[in-house]
Scaffold this motif. Structure first.
Motif, mmCIF file in Angstrom:
data_model
loop_
_atom_site.group_PDB
_atom_site.id
_atom_site.type_symbol
_atom_site.label_atom_id
_atom_site.label_comp_id
_atom_site.label_asym_id
_atom_site.label_seq_id
_atom_site.Cartn_x
_atom_site.Cartn_y
_atom_site.Cartn_z
ATOM 1 N N CYS A 1 0.792 -1.255 0.011
ATOM 2 C CA CYS A 1 0.204 -0.257 -0.023
ATOM 3 C C CYS A 1 0.616 1.242 -0.144
ATOM 4 N N LEU B 1 -5.731 -5.955 -4.398
ATOM 5 C CA LEU B 1 -6.951 -5.950 -3.315
ATOM 6 C C LEU B 1 -7.338 -7.049 -3.153
ATOM 7 N N LYS C 1 -5.693 -2.422 2.118
ATOM 8 C CA LYS C 1 -6.759 -2.295 1.244
ATOM 9 C C LYS C 1 -7.411 -1.050 1.008
ATOM 10 N N ALA C 2 -7.454 -0.312 2.356
ATOM 11 C CA ALA C 2 -7.969 1.002 2.310
ATOM 12 C C ALA C 2 -6.993 2.203 1.654
ATOM 13 N N GLY D 1 -7.053 1.230 -1.958
ATOM 14 C CA GLY D 1 -8.304 1.644 -2.421
ATOM 15 C C GLY D 1 -8.378 3.393 -3.005
ATOM 16 N N ALA E 1 -12.920 2.444 0.076
ATOM 17 C CA ALA E 1 -11.823 2.620 0.970
ATOM 18 C C ALA E 1 -12.160 3.398 1.977
ATOM 19 N N SER F 1 -11.721 2.177 6.037
ATOM 20 C CA SER F 1 -11.001 3.060 7.115
ATOM 21 C C SER F 1 -11.806 3.159 7.883
#
Length: 191
Positions: A97, A123, A133-134, A137, A160, A164
């Motif tokens: 990320c 993802l 993933k957030a 995203g 996303a 979060s």
């Protein structure tokens, strides 16, 4: 020692300790990495780039050193070199990320349709945590915007943000009590 000295505000001594560590063990990538981090903290980017490059030479698979190198290159205006470093990390760790975020934040470099496909794959990777993933995203939302897929960009942004929000703990009563305590501290207002 260098961390303790740096946290105590003894910057020259911290850098001295890290330089000494690199002299004692010039083959130790972590020593060069830590020197690079400390130099970055003190906005000595050219020296930081040199130290981080040495760390990467010694340990090419050190993803954190590569990302830090890319971040420092970006901060010092070497955008193309930063993009290359982020992409090297992504070749090995497509779910990284921090590399996707760094690449997305290069304002003069647009993400591509290929990047979008890679992020979508990342993802779905088992290695990707919810935090990954957030962050990915948000990078995906930017890539979709860069390529003109505005509706898809908004969907990616919503997803996303939803991820979060799962990490945030919100207690409205506690927040209100904190605000009331702060307000009471200034009632009546100080002279």
């Amino acid at each position: 020692m260098a961390t303790v000295l740096g946290n105590a505000g003894e910057f020259d001594a911290a850098l001295g300790a890290l330089h000494r560590a690199c002299e004692l063990r010039p083959d130790l990538a972590i020593a060069w990495y830590n020197l690079g981090i400390m130099l970055t903290r003190y906005v000595r980017y050219d020296e930081a780039v040199a130290a981080l490059r040495r760390a990467v030479e010694l340990e090419p698979d050190h993803a954190a050193a590569r990302v830090r190198l890319a971040d420092t290159l970006r901060s010092s205006g070497h955008i193309e070199a930063a993009a290359r470093e982020y992409r090297r990390v992504l070749q090995e760790q497509p779910w990284s990320c921090v590399a996707w975020q760094g690449l997305a934040n290069l304002k003069t470099t647009l993400l591509t349709e290929t990047d979008i496909g890679c992020m979508r794959d990342a993802l779905a990777a088992a290695q990707a945590s919810n935090e990954d993933k957030a962050a990915m995203g948000f990078a995906l939302a930017k890539a979709l915007e860069d390529t003109g897929h505005y509706a898809d960009s908004l969907v990616a942004l919503q997803r996303a943000k939803a991820i979060s929000r799962q990490r945030q703990i919100w207690d409205a009563a506690d927040f209100s009590a904190t605000v009331s305590t702060l307000s009471a501290a200034f009632t009546p207002p100080p002279a």
